[in-house]
Design a protein around this motif. Structure first.
Motif, PDB file in Angstrom:
ATOM      1  N   HIS A  70     -59.100  19.414 -14.507  1.00 44.20           N
ATOM      2  CA  HIS A  70     -59.760  18.134 -14.761  1.00 44.20           C
ATOM      3  C   HIS A  70     -58.810  16.948 -14.600  1.00 44.20           C
ATOM      4  O   HIS A  70     -59.001  15.904 -15.216  1.00 44.20           O
ATOM      5  CB  HIS A  70     -60.370  18.127 -16.166  1.00 44.20           C
ATOM      6  CG  HIS A  70     -61.454  19.151 -16.351  1.00 44.20           C
ATOM      7  ND1 HIS A  70     -62.605  19.166 -15.594  1.00 44.20           N
ATOM      8  CD2 HIS A  70     -61.542  20.211 -17.199  1.00 44.20           C
ATOM      9  CE1 HIS A  70     -63.372  20.167 -15.960  1.00 44.20           C
ATOM     10  NE2 HIS A  70     -62.753  20.822 -16.926  1.00 44.20           N
ATOM     11  N   LEU A  71     -57.798  17.103 -13.744  1.00 47.47           N
ATOM     12  CA  LEU A  71     -56.920  15.980 -13.447  1.00 47.47           C
ATOM     13  C   LEU A  71     -57.696  14.932 -12.652  1.00 47.47           C
ATOM     14  O   LEU A  71     -58.615  15.264 -11.897  1.00 47.47           O
ATOM     15  CB  LEU A  71     -55.719  16.452 -12.625  1.00 47.47           C
ATOM     16  CG  LEU A  71     -54.733  17.401 -13.301  1.00 47.47           C
ATOM     17  CD1 LEU A  71     -53.686  17.874 -12.286  1.00 47.47           C
ATOM     18  CD2 LEU A  71     -54.052  16.728 -14.483  1.00 47.47           C
ATOM     19  N   PRO A  72     -57.336  13.658 -12.809  1.00 44.24           N
ATOM     20  CA  PRO A  72     -58.018  12.609 -12.032  1.00 44.24           C
ATOM     21  C   PRO A  72     -57.880  12.849 -10.536  1.00 44.24           C
ATOM     22  O   PRO A  72     -56.834  13.291 -10.052  1.00 44.24           O
ATOM     23  CB  PRO A  72     -57.297  11.329 -12.457  1.00 44.24           C
ATOM     24  CG  PRO A  72     -56.673  11.652 -13.772  1.00 44.24           C
ATOM     25  CD  PRO A  72     -56.317  13.098 -13.717  1.00 44.24           C
ATOM     26  N   ASN A  73     -58.956  12.557  -9.797  1.00 44.65           N
ATOM     27  CA  ASN A  73     -58.956  12.639  -8.337  1.00 44.65           C
ATOM     28  C   ASN A  73     -58.667  14.043  -7.798  1.00 44.65           C
ATOM     29  O   ASN A  73     -58.086  14.191  -6.716  1.00 44.65           O
ATOM     30  CB  ASN A  73     -57.963  11.641  -7.729  1.00 44.65           C
ATOM     31  CG  ASN A  73     -58.447  10.209  -7.839  1.00 44.65           C
ATOM     32  OD1 ASN A  73     -59.597   9.951  -8.183  1.00 44.65           O
ATOM     33  ND2 ASN A  73     -57.564   9.274  -7.581  1.00 44.65           N
ATOM     34  N   VAL A  74     -59.037  15.044  -8.547  1.00 44.38           N
ATOM     35  CA  VAL A  74     -58.960  16.423  -8.062  1.00 44.38           C
ATOM     36  C   VAL A  74     -60.378  16.975  -7.986  1.00 44.38           C
ATOM     37  O   VAL A  74     -61.089  17.000  -8.990  1.00 44.38           O
ATOM     38  CB  VAL A  74     -58.096  17.316  -8.970  1.00 44.38           C
ATOM     39  CG1 VAL A  74     -58.146  18.773  -8.496  1.00 44.38           C
ATOM     40  CG2 VAL A  74     -56.652  16.826  -8.985  1.00 44.38           C
ATOM     41  N   LYS A  75     -60.784  17.367  -6.793  1.00 46.92           N
ATOM     42  CA  LYS A  75     -62.101  17.969  -6.599  1.00 46.92           C
ATOM     43  C   LYS A  75     -61.937  19.418  -6.161  1.00 46.92           C
ATOM     44  O   LYS A  75     -60.988  19.751  -5.449  1.00 46.92           O
ATOM     45  CB  LYS A  75     -62.909  17.197  -5.552  1.00 46.92           C
ATOM     46  CG  LYS A  75     -63.341  15.810  -6.008  1.00 46.92           C
ATOM     47  CD  LYS A  75     -64.234  15.145  -4.968  1.00 46.92           C
ATOM     48  CE  LYS A  75     -64.679  13.755  -5.423  1.00 46.92           C
ATOM     49  NZ  LYS A  75     -65.560  13.810  -6.606  1.00 46.92           N
ATOM     50  N   CYS A  76     -62.865  20.260  -6.584  1.00 49.07           N
ATOM     51  CA  CYS A  76     -62.825  21.670  -6.232  1.00 49.07           C
ATOM     52  C   CYS A  76     -64.102  22.042  -5.492  1.00 49.07           C
ATOM     53  O   CYS A  76     -65.206  21.759  -5.968  1.00 49.07           O
ATOM     54  CB  CYS A  76     -62.672  22.529  -7.486  1.00 49.07           C
ATOM     55  SG  CYS A  76     -62.452  24.288  -7.143  1.00 49.07           S
ATOM     56  N   VAL A  77     -63.959  22.646  -4.328  1.00 48.00           N
ATOM     57  CA  VAL A  77     -65.103  23.210  -3.613  1.00 48.00           C
ATOM     58  C   VAL A  77     -65.045  24.719  -3.773  1.00 48.00           C
ATOM     59  O   VAL A  77     -63.964  25.312  -3.794  1.00 48.00           O
ATOM     60  CB  VAL A  77     -65.109  22.807  -2.128  1.00 48.00           C
ATOM     61  CG1 VAL A  77     -65.116  21.295  -1.988  1.00 48.00           C
ATOM     62  CG2 VAL A  77     -63.931  23.400  -1.386  1.00 48.00           C
ATOM     63  N   ASP A  78     -66.202  25.341  -3.909  1.00 47.59           N
ATOM     64  CA  ASP A  78     -66.258  26.760  -4.240  1.00 47.59           C
ATOM     65  C   ASP A  78     -66.581  27.588  -2.996  1.00 47.59           C
ATOM     66  O   ASP A  78     -67.629  27.419  -2.381  1.00 47.59           O
ATOM     67  CB  ASP A  78     -67.322  26.993  -5.316  1.00 47.59           C
ATOM     68  CG  ASP A  78     -67.184  28.337  -5.998  1.00 47.59           C
ATOM     69  OD1 ASP A  78     -66.448  29.201  -5.469  1.00 47.59           O
ATOM     70  OD2 ASP A  78     -67.806  28.532  -7.057  1.00 47.59           O
ATOM     71  N   ALA A  79     -65.659  28.485  -2.641  1.00 52.19           N
ATOM     72  CA  ALA A  79     -65.843  29.340  -1.469  1.00 52.19           C
ATOM     73  C   ALA A  79     -66.582  30.633  -1.792  1.00 52.19           C
ATOM     74  O   ALA A  79     -66.814  31.453  -0.894  1.00 52.19           O
ATOM     75  CB  ALA A  79     -64.492  29.667  -0.840  1.00 52.19           C
ATOM     76  N   LYS A  80     -66.957  30.820  -3.048  1.00 55.09           N
ATOM     77  CA  LYS A  80     -67.638  32.057  -3.432  1.00 55.09           C
ATOM     78  C   LYS A  80     -68.900  32.239  -2.599  1.00 55.09           C
ATOM     79  O   LYS A  80     -69.706  31.324  -2.450  1.00 55.09           O
ATOM     80  CB  LYS A  80     -67.993  32.020  -4.913  1.00 55.09           C
ATOM     81  CG  LYS A  80     -68.561  33.342  -5.431  1.00 55.09           C
ATOM     82  CD  LYS A  80     -68.786  33.286  -6.936  1.00 55.09           C
ATOM     83  CE  LYS A  80     -69.294  34.629  -7.459  1.00 55.09           C
ATOM     84  NZ  LYS A  80     -69.482  34.586  -8.940  1.00 55.09           N
ATOM     85  N   GLY A  81     -69.066  33.426  -2.054  1.00 55.97           N
ATOM     86  CA  GLY A  81     -70.225  33.718  -1.236  1.00 55.97           C
ATOM     87  C   GLY A  81     -70.020  33.489   0.248  1.00 55.97           C
ATOM     88  O   GLY A  81     -70.881  33.870   1.050  1.00 55.97           O
ATOM     89  N   MET A  82     -68.877  32.880   0.618  1.00 59.90           N
ATOM     90  CA  MET A  82     -68.602  32.688   2.037  1.00 59.90           C
ATOM     91  C   MET A  82     -68.358  34.037   2.716  1.00 59.90           C
ATOM     92  O   MET A  82     -67.889  34.990   2.094  1.00 59.90           O
ATOM     93  CB  MET A  82     -67.359  31.798   2.237  1.00 59.90           C
ATOM     94  CG  MET A  82     -67.512  30.391   1.713  1.00 59.90           C
ATOM     95  SD  MET A  82     -68.747  29.464   2.636  1.00 59.90           S
ATOM     96  CE  MET A  82     -68.776  27.944   1.700  1.00 59.90           C
TER      97      MET A  82
END
Length: 263
Positions: free
Chosen positions: A221-233
């Motif tokens: 939850h750091l500022p300006n950190v986004k996470c995209v989830d590759a699960k299911g790829m």
């Protein structure tokens, strides 16, 4: 390799990087620079079977005069897969997310100029190997400095790593703390405290502790950190690395995430 890294660092020691000193006008005349770091799924193993790349380049990963790559000699050249061929050179590299990311960014017409990709990922590496002061960390810094010498601005770090940290329970337990420190340290040393970071939550693993590592990645939850989830790829033939299709999807998801920073 470490001696070369230190020589480059010494040669770049006087360069100051700061978003405060780079205007948007100046950035548009240079490049929008993106650092690609992590391990093999960032370096790219799409299209590899039995250690051989099939050389198939999907339309989303085609080369463009507006997308450049910083090669191992710190020279800009037109980017084309495999992006990490002379960086993660001990392994066979194929399609990664970088070209799909860059081409997707161009299609979005974000008005950020040409794209400069800086490959830094090394297959099989754990988060502890990216600690401040280590060879991988120093190499990333030296390449970031070199990328800025002809102008431009570092727009984001694209990070895909963690499969190797699923093998040991202790590493998985410490992953969140180590990852947060890496993000904080690299921002500090680049003098870009608000630098966007786009990371990927794992789709596969080398060990049994994937859920612990994924929880850590999704829980940053750091500022300006986004996470995209590759699960299911879609995973490739080895059961560990993303297929070409999966790499393209992740690159496009990272581009969507970056666009939100500019909204």
């Amino acid at each position: 390799m470490s001696s070369l890294i230190w020589l480059v660092l010494l040669s770049c020691s006087t360069l100051v990087i700061s978003t405060k000193n780079v205007s948007e006008a100046n950035a548009s005349q240079g490049k929008s620079i993106f650092i690609l770091a992590g391990q093999s799924n960032m370096a790219g193993r799409g299209g590899i079977k039995r250690g051989i790349w099939d050389r198939y380049v999907p339309p989303e990963c085609k080369s463009s005069q507006k997308v450049l790559r910083l090669n191992a000699e710190h020279q800009w050249e037109e980017a084309r897969p495999p992006l990490h061929r002379d960086i993660d050179y001990l392994k066979t590299c194929g399609i990664g997310p970088g070209m799909a990311f860059a081409n997707s960014i161009l299609k979005k017409n974000l008005n950020i100029g040409d794209i400069g990709l800086v490959p830094c990922a090394i297959g099989g590496t754990q988060i502890s190997e990216w600690r401040r002061g280590g060879p991988l960390y120093n190499q990333l810094l030296s390449r970031a400095h070199a990328a800025l010498q002809v102008g431009g601005i570092i727009r984001a770090i694209l990070w895909y790593q963690g499969e190797s940290d699923t093998r040991c329970q202790e590493d998985a337990k410490l992953y969140k703390k180590r990852l947060e420190k890496f993000f904080t340290d690299i921002r500090s040393d680049l003098k870009l405290p608000e630098l966007p970071v786009i990371q990927v939550a794992l789709a596969s693993s080398e060990g049994p502790y994937i859920n612990e590592v994924r929880k850590a990645q999704l829980g940053i939850h750091l500022p300006n950190v986004k996470c995209v989830d590759a699960k299911g790829m879609k995973i490739g033939h080895d059961g560990l690395h993303l297929s070409t299709e999966g790499e393209v999807q992740v690159g496009q998801m990272m581009a969507d995430a970056f666009a939100h920073f500019l909204a």
